[in-house]
Write a protein that holds these residues in place. Sequence first.
Motif, PDB file in Angstrom:
ATOM      1  N   ARG A  21       0.819  -1.220   0.000  1.00  0.00           N
ATOM      2  CA  ARG A  21       0.000   0.000   0.000  1.00  0.00           C
ATOM      3  C   ARG A  21       0.850   1.266   0.000  1.00  0.00           C
ATOM      4  N   ASP A  22       1.927   1.239   0.784  1.00  0.00           N
ATOM      5  CA  ASP A  22       2.747   2.439   0.922  1.00  0.00           C
ATOM      6  C   ASP A  22       3.557   2.762  -0.338  1.00  0.00           C
ATOM      7  N   LEU A  23       3.630   1.821  -1.266  1.00  0.00           N
ATOM      8  CA  LEU A  23       4.417   2.044  -2.485  1.00  0.00           C
ATOM      9  C   LEU A  23       3.554   2.378  -3.698  1.00  0.00           C
ATOM     10  N   VAL A  24       2.243   2.382  -3.506  1.00  0.00           N
ATOM     11  CA  VAL A  24       1.329   2.597  -4.635  1.00  0.00           C
ATOM     12  C   VAL A  24       1.621   3.924  -5.332  1.00  0.00           C
ATOM     13  N   ASN A  25       1.891   4.958  -4.550  1.00  0.00           N
ATOM     14  CA  ASN A  25       2.113   6.282  -5.139  1.00  0.00           C
ATOM     15  C   ASN A  25       3.417   6.394  -5.919  1.00  0.00           C
ATOM     16  N   SER A  26       4.277   5.390  -5.831  1.00  0.00           N
ATOM     17  CA  SER A  26       5.516   5.440  -6.609  1.00  0.00           C
ATOM     18  C   SER A  26       5.300   4.948  -8.038  1.00  0.00           C
ATOM     19  N   LEU A  27       4.103   4.427  -8.335  1.00  0.00           N
ATOM     20  CA  LEU A  27       3.809   3.951  -9.691  1.00  0.00           C
ATOM     21  C   LEU A  27       3.084   5.048 -10.470  1.00  0.00           C
ATOM     22  N   ALA A  28       3.142   4.962 -11.798  1.00  0.00           N
ATOM     23  CA  ALA A  28       2.357   5.864 -12.649  1.00  0.00           C
ATOM     24  C   ALA A  28       0.922   5.360 -12.621  1.00  0.00           C
ATOM     25  N   LEU A  29       0.068   6.044 -11.883  1.00  0.00           N
ATOM     26  CA  LEU A  29      -1.297   5.557 -11.673  1.00  0.00           C
ATOM     27  C   LEU A  29      -2.245   6.080 -12.755  1.00  0.00           C
ATOM     28  N   HIS A  30      -3.261   5.267 -13.041  1.00  0.00           N
ATOM     29  CA  HIS A  30      -4.361   5.732 -13.872  1.00  0.00           C
ATOM     30  C   HIS A  30      -4.943   6.982 -13.196  1.00  0.00           C
ATOM     31  N   PRO A  31      -5.190   8.065 -13.962  1.00  0.00           N
ATOM     32  CA  PRO A  31      -5.575   9.337 -13.317  1.00  0.00           C
ATOM     33  C   PRO A  31      -6.779   9.218 -12.373  1.00  0.00           C
ATOM     34  N   ALA A  32      -7.806   8.494 -12.774  1.00  0.00           N
ATOM     35  CA  ALA A  32      -9.004   8.403 -11.924  1.00  0.00           C
ATOM     36  C   ALA A  32      -8.699   7.624 -10.650  1.00  0.00           C
ATOM     37  N   PHE A  33      -7.943   6.547 -10.773  1.00  0.00           N
ATOM     38  CA  PHE A  33      -7.580   5.783  -9.580  1.00  0.00           C
ATOM     39  C   PHE A  33      -6.658   6.608  -8.688  1.00  0.00           C
ATOM     40  N   GLY A  34      -5.731   7.321  -9.310  1.00  0.00           N
ATOM     41  CA  GLY A  34      -4.806   8.153  -8.548  1.00  0.00           C
ATOM     42  C   GLY A  34      -5.533   9.191  -7.699  1.00  0.00           C
ATOM     43  N   LYS A  35      -6.603   9.736  -8.267  1.00  0.00           N
ATOM     44  CA  LYS A  35      -7.382  10.748  -7.559  1.00  0.00           C
ATOM     45  C   LYS A  35      -8.113  10.142  -6.353  1.00  0.00           C
ATOM     46  N   ASN A  36      -8.563   8.903  -6.503  1.00  0.00           N
ATOM     47  CA  ASN A  36      -9.337   8.247  -5.435  1.00  0.00           C
ATOM     48  C   ASN A  36      -8.460   7.565  -4.399  1.00  0.00           C
ATOM     49  N   TRP A  37      -7.203   7.338  -4.746  1.00  0.00           N
ATOM     50  CA  TRP A  37      -6.385   6.446  -3.938  1.00  0.00           C
ATOM     51  C   TRP A  37      -6.228   6.927  -2.480  1.00  0.00           C
ATOM     52  N   ALA A  38      -6.030   8.234  -2.274  1.00  0.00           N
ATOM     53  CA  ALA A  38      -5.831   8.721  -0.898  1.00  0.00           C
ATOM     54  C   ALA A  38      -7.026   8.357  -0.018  1.00  0.00           C
ATOM     55  N   ASN A  39      -8.228   8.579  -0.543  1.00  0.00           N
ATOM     56  CA  ASN A  39      -9.433   8.232   0.227  1.00  0.00           C
ATOM     57  C   ASN A  39      -9.553   6.730   0.450  1.00  0.00           C
ATOM     58  N   LEU A  40      -9.275   5.973  -0.598  1.00  0.00           N
ATOM     59  CA  LEU A  40      -9.380   4.519  -0.474  1.00  0.00           C
ATOM     60  C   LEU A  40      -8.338   3.981   0.504  1.00  0.00           C
ATOM     61  N   HIS A  41      -7.150   4.570   0.449  1.00  0.00           N
ATOM     62  CA  HIS A  41      -6.083   4.154   1.374  1.00  0.00           C
ATOM     63  C   HIS A  41      -6.518   4.369   2.819  1.00  0.00           C
ATOM     64  N   ASN A  42      -7.061   5.548   3.089  1.00  0.00           N
ATOM     65  CA  ASN A  42      -7.569   5.828   4.452  1.00  0.00           C
ATOM     66  C   ASN A  42      -8.625   4.817   4.846  1.00  0.00           C
TER      67      ASN A  42
END
Length: 152
Positions: free
Chosen positions: A125-146
């Motif tokens: 989970r902590d390394l997800v942001n080091s990848l090139a994320l799909h824009p929509a998933f990237g936008k949601n990821w912080a909330n989903l991570h929490n």
Amino acid sequence: MATRDGDGWVECPCGGKHWGKFGAAGLLLIRGSQLLLQHRAPWVHNGDTWGIPGGARDSHESFTEAALREAHEEIAITAEEIEILDERAEDHGAWCYHTIIARAKSHCDPIAANQESIEVRWVERDLVNSLALHPAFGKNWANLHNLIQTLP
Ligand SMILES: [Zn+2]
């Protein structure tokens, strides 16, 4: 075989253009401190990025059914291999995306099952942001991570 009638774009009041005439759904699959990400093929929309399996919902499906159908097509897993924990909706009015959050059971073994993915990988989970994320998933990821950090 029910009709696949969900494929198509929606012009959304938010100014964006989204995939899925009846909305779309994705499966966020977790295993311990990891989640399953799909490296999307270069030729798909927003290709060569990492995201979660999913796609357009058909009119006769629930969001969960759509997410499971797409996950079966893309990563070859079935409902018996996962335990659904939660669901989060991102509602744009004219269009809606549901993330189905599920835990992989011990015999769950996702693979890149069709041409839409180059690779599927369990990512910390902590390394997800080091990848090139799909824009929509990237936008949601912080909330989903929490959210997934609060799951038992
Ligand atoms: Zn929108």
